[in-house]
Design a protein around this motif. Structure first.
Motif, PDB file in Angstrom:
ATOM      1  N   LYS A 286      20.679  48.245  24.023  1.00 32.39           N
ATOM      2  CA  LYS A 286      21.102  49.608  23.673  1.00 32.39           C
ATOM      3  C   LYS A 286      20.982  50.584  24.839  1.00 32.39           C
ATOM      4  CE  LYS A 286      16.557  50.730  21.638  1.00 32.39           C
ATOM      5  NZ  LYS A 286      16.137  51.647  22.711  1.00 32.39           N
ATOM      6  N   ASN A 287      20.252  50.191  25.884  1.00 31.08           N
ATOM      7  CA  ASN A 287      20.077  51.082  27.033  1.00 31.08           C
ATOM      8  C   ASN A 287      21.060  50.798  28.168  1.00 31.08           C
ATOM      9  OD1 ASN A 287      17.792  52.463  25.909  1.00 31.08           O
ATOM     10  ND2 ASN A 287      16.547  50.657  26.393  1.00 31.08           N
ATOM     11  N   ILE A 288      21.980  49.879  27.911  1.00 31.47           N
ATOM     12  CA  ILE A 288      22.958  49.488  28.932  1.00 31.47           C
ATOM     13  C   ILE A 288      24.362  49.837  28.455  1.00 31.47           C
ATOM     14  CG2 ILE A 288      23.930  47.580  30.268  1.00 31.47           C
ATOM     15  CD1 ILE A 288      21.064  48.169  31.014  1.00 31.47           C
ATOM     16  N   SER A 289      25.132  50.485  29.323  1.00 31.00           N
ATOM     17  CA  SER A 289      26.551  50.744  29.064  1.00 31.00           C
ATOM     18  C   SER A 289      27.385  49.704  29.812  1.00 31.00           C
ATOM     19  CB  SER A 289      26.945  52.143  29.540  1.00 31.00           C
ATOM     20  OG  SER A 289      26.231  53.134  28.837  1.00 31.00           O
ATOM     21  N   THR A 290      28.563  49.411  29.291  1.00 28.90           N
ATOM     22  CA  THR A 290      29.431  48.421  29.947  1.00 28.90           C
ATOM     23  C   THR A 290      30.873  48.897  30.005  1.00 28.90           C
ATOM     24  OG1 THR A 290      29.856  47.227  27.874  1.00 28.90           O
ATOM     25  CG2 THR A 290      28.002  46.465  29.213  1.00 28.90           C
ATOM     26  N   ASN A 291      31.570  48.453  31.046  1.00 32.32           N
ATOM     27  CA  ASN A 291      33.023  48.564  31.148  1.00 32.32           C
ATOM     28  C   ASN A 291      33.555  47.146  31.250  1.00 32.32           C
ATOM     29  OD1 ASN A 291      32.540  51.330  31.480  1.00 32.32           O
ATOM     30  ND2 ASN A 291      32.651  51.205  33.708  1.00 32.32           N
ATOM     31  N   ASN A 292      34.640  46.821  30.568  1.00 29.63           N
ATOM     32  CA  ASN A 292      35.217  45.489  30.727  1.00 29.63           C
ATOM     33  C   ASN A 292      36.720  45.583  30.912  1.00 29.63           C
ATOM     34  OD1 ASN A 292      36.691  44.291  28.063  1.00 29.63           O
ATOM     35  ND2 ASN A 292      35.116  45.762  27.461  1.00 29.63           N
ATOM     36  N   TYR A 293      37.266  44.634  31.681  1.00 26.69           N
ATOM     37  CA  TYR A 293      38.677  44.649  32.029  1.00 26.69           C
ATOM     38  C   TYR A 293      39.070  43.271  32.539  1.00 26.69           C
ATOM     39  CZ  TYR A 293      36.112  45.679  36.345  1.00 26.69           C
ATOM     40  OH  TYR A 293      35.201  45.652  37.373  1.00 26.69           O
ATOM     41  N   TYR A 294      40.360  43.006  32.487  1.00 27.52           N
ATOM     42  CA  TYR A 294      40.854  41.741  32.985  1.00 27.52           C
ATOM     43  C   TYR A 294      40.788  41.755  34.509  1.00 27.52           C
ATOM     44  CZ  TYR A 294      43.521  37.495  33.513  1.00 27.52           C
ATOM     45  OH  TYR A 294      43.894  36.212  33.840  1.00 27.52           O
ATOM     46  N   ARG A 295      40.135  40.761  35.059  1.00 27.54           N
ATOM     47  CA  ARG A 295      39.874  40.723  36.495  1.00 27.54           C
ATOM     48  C   ARG A 295      41.166  40.639  37.305  1.00 27.54           C
ATOM     49  NH1 ARG A 295      36.126  36.137  39.495  1.00 27.54           N
ATOM     50  NH2 ARG A 295      36.287  36.974  41.622  1.00 27.54           N
ATOM     51  N   HIS A 296      41.222  41.383  38.407  1.00 27.87           N
ATOM     52  CA  HIS A 296      42.357  41.323  39.331  1.00 27.87           C
ATOM     53  C   HIS A 296      42.007  40.336  40.442  1.00 27.87           C
ATOM     54  CE1 HIS A 296      46.201  42.675  40.672  1.00 27.87           C
ATOM     55  NE2 HIS A 296      45.754  43.238  41.774  1.00 27.87           N
ATOM     56  N   GLY A 297      41.853  39.074  40.030  1.00 25.82           N
ATOM     57  CA  GLY A 297      41.443  38.036  40.966  1.00 25.82           C
ATOM     58  C   GLY A 297      40.952  36.833  40.187  1.00 25.82           C
ATOM     59  N   GLY A 298      40.156  36.008  40.829  1.00 26.55           N
ATOM     60  CA  GLY A 298      39.643  34.829  40.149  1.00 26.55           C
ATOM     61  C   GLY A 298      38.726  34.029  41.041  1.00 26.55           C
ATOM     62  N   GLY A 299      38.250  32.910  40.508  1.00 31.89           N
ATOM     63  CA  GLY A 299      37.385  32.021  41.257  1.00 31.89           C
ATOM     64  C   GLY A 299      38.113  30.735  41.593  1.00 31.89           C
ATOM     65  N   GLN A 300      37.776  30.136  42.720  1.00 26.44           N
ATOM     66  CA  GLN A 300      38.502  28.955  43.160  1.00 26.44           C
ATOM     67  C   GLN A 300      37.643  28.103  44.092  1.00 26.44           C
ATOM     68  OE1 GLN A 300      39.696  32.154  44.381  1.00 26.44           O
ATOM     69  NE2 GLN A 300      38.435  31.855  46.202  1.00 26.44           N
ATOM     70  N   ILE A 301      38.134  26.912  44.335  1.00 30.10           N
ATOM     71  CA  ILE A 301      37.639  26.083  45.430  1.00 30.10           C
ATOM     72  C   ILE A 301      38.719  26.103  46.499  1.00 30.10           C
ATOM     73  CG2 ILE A 301      37.110  23.735  46.174  1.00 30.10           C
ATOM     74  CD1 ILE A 301      35.800  23.265  43.466  1.00 30.10           C
ATOM     75  N   THR A 302      38.367  26.601  47.665  1.00 25.17           N
ATOM     76  CA  THR A 302      39.308  26.678  48.781  1.00 25.17           C
ATOM     77  C   THR A 302      39.116  25.470  49.683  1.00 25.17           C
ATOM     78  OG1 THR A 302      39.262  29.095  48.749  1.00 25.17           O
ATOM     79  CG2 THR A 302      40.032  28.051  50.769  1.00 25.17           C
ATOM     80  N   PHE A 303      40.194  24.755  49.941  1.00 26.49           N
ATOM     81  CA  PHE A 303      40.153  23.610  50.843  1.00 26.49           C
ATOM     82  C   PHE A 303      40.460  24.059  52.272  1.00 26.49           C
ATOM     83  CE2 PHE A 303      41.561  21.752  46.761  1.00 26.49           C
ATOM     84  CZ  PHE A 303      40.560  20.810  46.567  1.00 26.49           C
ATOM     85  N   HIS A 304      39.782  23.471  53.238  1.00 25.23           N
ATOM     86  CA  HIS A 304      40.214  23.598  54.628  1.00 25.23           C
ATOM     87  C   HIS A 304      41.249  22.501  54.861  1.00 25.23           C
ATOM     88  CE1 HIS A 304      36.983  26.156  56.894  1.00 25.23           C
ATOM     89  NE2 HIS A 304      37.735  26.857  56.063  1.00 25.23           N
ATOM     90  N   THR A 305      42.504  22.900  54.793  1.00 21.09           N
ATOM     91  CA  THR A 305      43.587  21.924  54.785  1.00 21.09           C
ATOM     92  C   THR A 305      43.885  21.343  56.169  1.00 21.09           C
ATOM     93  OG1 THR A 305      45.241  23.672  55.039  1.00 21.09           O
ATOM     94  CG2 THR A 305      44.664  23.017  52.791  1.00 21.09           C
ATOM     95  N   ASP A 306      43.082  21.705  57.158  1.00 24.69           N
ATOM     96  CA  ASP A 306      43.248  21.141  58.508  1.00 24.69           C
ATOM     97  C   ASP A 306      42.058  20.287  58.913  1.00 24.69           C
ATOM     98  OD1 ASP A 306      41.305  23.086  58.824  1.00 24.69           O
ATOM     99  OD2 ASP A 306      42.181  23.955  60.642  1.00 24.69           O
TER     100      ASP A 306
END
Length: 592
Positions: A286-306
């Motif tokens: 009850k002592n915490i306020s929140t804002n929520n929204y659809y993220r403009h991004g995401g999580g991934q595994i990035t490969f070093h393709t070289d």
């Protein structure tokens, strides 16, 4: 050894992490001073832009500068920054179809946070700084600004600066006119005294920026916190509003304790919460306020393709089928996780056809390859995913030309350059449990790709991801992480082959080190944003690029999600959203 930098007077310094009423003190003349402690992952300390691109360093930059000649609004638009009086667009030749001369007039009497005058001389200095590609390259970075700008003319008497543009990219406002302006009165003489270029001086003093934004840095303690206070010379945000919270402390907090620290009052805010347990904990307090929204991004595994086996698209795809993303999302995010199959956001208009609603899964998104084969009940089908992974590996092992000669098969086992086929995966601590429970030894044995997982601090991983580590120490093929997209999205800056430097010789913004359809990136980049035809071309070509990345898989998207920002209910008017991150929103926030 930890590095400590102190700027200005710290006579009124408050304790980091103190809670409750201790965050309010009486200033001169009885004025109430307030402190807000924002929890954060660790910083690199690279608070000048142009080299690394950590989101946590970027938050400090936004507090110090707030924008360039143009600044963002909470609706994702770009408007004149508060120190700019006007912008005039004209044509260098009446026969041209677009305005190619952009002239900005600065307000008189503007100042940086240290009191130095902010004039068009500083704007010219900044753009010259980033147009000097040789000097930038010598410090391990690069820029494409010279591809946009033909020349710059300054009228100091009228405090105006004119940019003569070669071409007008689709993202002209964000690509050219959001560069943070540097204090030439501070940087130039210090660089001259030190006998170095301005670029070398900045690279050696990344943690001591001087800006004109809402806050200025008072103290930075490496791996601990950044302490800031109000910049009295700040002119206000796009609505002319100025901060009322007098001190900010951006504090490095461990993932394992961040929620406890927030609920107990040790810190006042956290942003970008993604896990079900964390979100439910703050929503139920009850002592915490929140804002929520659809993220403009995401999580991934990035490969070093070289590098190593990640050079082969078949290996990357086989790894994707080995990685049960549905299980991972459930472990990592719970009910707040959302599937994603390419570097896009459901906040992007290009994702949707006419009549489709922003924020939903549209036809285009549904048409992309998933890399999670499901059974008739909608559950992850292990046998089918194993079969597809091995089909891809067998297909690659059967080839003998070029790099494919390094991938071989003996019996049921696959080898790269004579050793067991393995992907070395770098992660940060927050990912450890979910990664290890998803990529178990049993799973690795069934699919034929071993995965060596190393957990490390973000700043260390970033050096490997961006290519700043010595080439002799290079070992990682893939990296976990999150990505946030710009308000105007041009993939060129993060995906062009021009954004790749040799490993060990500087930061590469093309972190996947992927070389794809360069011509397509150019078409996206130079689409005409002023016409309906140009916008349609941009959308169509952008979708072609998304399909390419989805099919070639230089990165494996793991999730998008609903973001929750949580903060003490003692603070009001703290209105973050997908396009308005907390360093911008804190300007209007205030204690009750």
């Amino acid at each position: 050894m930890k590095k400590t930098l102190i700027l200005g007077s710290l006579a009124a310094m408050l304790l980091v992490g103190c809670g409750g009423s201790d965050k309010e003190t009486a200033g001169d003349g009885g004025q109430k001073e307030t402190t807000f402690v924002m929890g954060s992952a660790n910083f690199n300390g690279d608070f000048y832009p142009g080299w690394t691109n950590s989101a946590y360093d970027a938050n400090i930059r936004r507090l110090v500068w707030g924008g360039g000649l143009l600044a963002p609004t909470d609706e994702g638009k770009f408007v004149l920054n508060s120190f700019v009086e006007s912008r005039t667009l004209t044509k260098s030749d009446p026969s041209k179809s677009v305005d190619d001369i952009w002239t900005f007039k600065l307000k008189d009497g503007m100042k940086f946070s240290n009191g130095d005058p902010l004039t068009v001389k500083d704007v010219k200095f900044t753009y010259d700084f980033f147009l000097d590609k040789d000097a930038l390259k010598a410090t391990g970075t690069t820029t494409d600004l010279d591809e946009y700008i033909e020349k710059i003319e300054v009228d100091e008497a009228n405090n105006t600066i004119s940019f003569f543009l070669k071409k007008i990219p689709y993202t002209i406002e964000s690509s050219v006119f959001t560069y943070f302006i540097f204090d030439s009165s501070d940087i130039a003489p210090k660089a001259e005294t030190a006998g170095v270029t301005p670029q070398q001086y900045i690279k050696g003093n990344m943690s001591t920026p001087i800006g004109y934004g809402p806050y200025k840095i008072d103290q930075y303690v490496e791996s601990q916190y950044v302490r800031l206070s109000i910049n009295d010379n700040y002119q206000g945000n796009f609505e002319g509003k100025k901060p009322s919270i007098t001190h900010l402390i951006v504090q490095n907090v461990p993932d394992a304790t961040q929620i406890t620290q927030l609920i107990s009052g040790e810190i006042d805010g956290l942003t970008g919460l993604v896990s079900e347990d964390d979100i439910d904990a703050v929503r139920n307090d009850k002592n915490i306020s929140t804002n929520n929204y659809y993220r403009h991004g995401g999580g991934q595994i990035t490969f070093h393709t070289d590098f190593g086996p990640a050079q082969l698209p078949e290996v990357r795809k086989a790894f994707a089928y080995e990685f049960n993303r549905i299980k991972f999302r459930d472990l990592f995010l719970g009910k707040y996780g959302i599937a994603s199959n390419a570097p896009y956001s459901r906040n992007m208009w290009m994702m949707y056809d006419e009549g489709e609603e922003l924020g939903t899964e549209g036809k285009f998104e549904k048409s992309l390859i998933s890399y999670d084969i499901l059974d008739k009940d909608g559950k992850w089908d292990e046998a089918a995913n194993v079969a597809e992974a091995k089909r891809l590996l067998d297909q690659a092992a059967a080839k003998t030309d070029g790099l494919y000669a390094k991938l071989t098969k003996k019996g049921d086992k696959y080898f790269w350059d004579g050793k067991e086929l393995a992907i070395n995966l770098a992660i940060t601590s927050a990912w450890t449990d979910a990664i290890n429970l998803t990529l178990t030894k049993e799973v690795q044995d069934k699919f034929g790709i071993a995965v060596n997982v190393d957990s490390m601090d973000w700043s260390i991983m970033a050096n490997n991801l961006y290519g700043n580590s010595p080439a002799s120490e290079r070992k990682y093929h893939a990296f976990t992480g999150g990505t946030s997209y710009g308000l105007q999205y041009d993939p060129y800056g993060s995906w062009s082959k021009t954004q790749i430097l040799p490993f060990g010789q500087g930061s590469s913004s093309n972190t996947a080190r992927y070389v794809g359809d360069e011509e397509l990136l150019e078409k996206i980049r130079w689409a005409d944003s002023t016409t309906e035809e140009g916008r349609e071309q941009y959308k169509n070509d952008w979708r072609k690029w998304i399909r390419e990345v989805n099919q070639e898989l230089p990165l494996l998207p793991l999730y998008s999600n609903n973001y929750y920002d949580a903060y003490t209910d003692k603070v009001v008017n703290f209105k973050t959203n997908a396009l308005w991150s907390w360093p911008y929103a804190i300007v209007e926030a205030e204690y009750k």
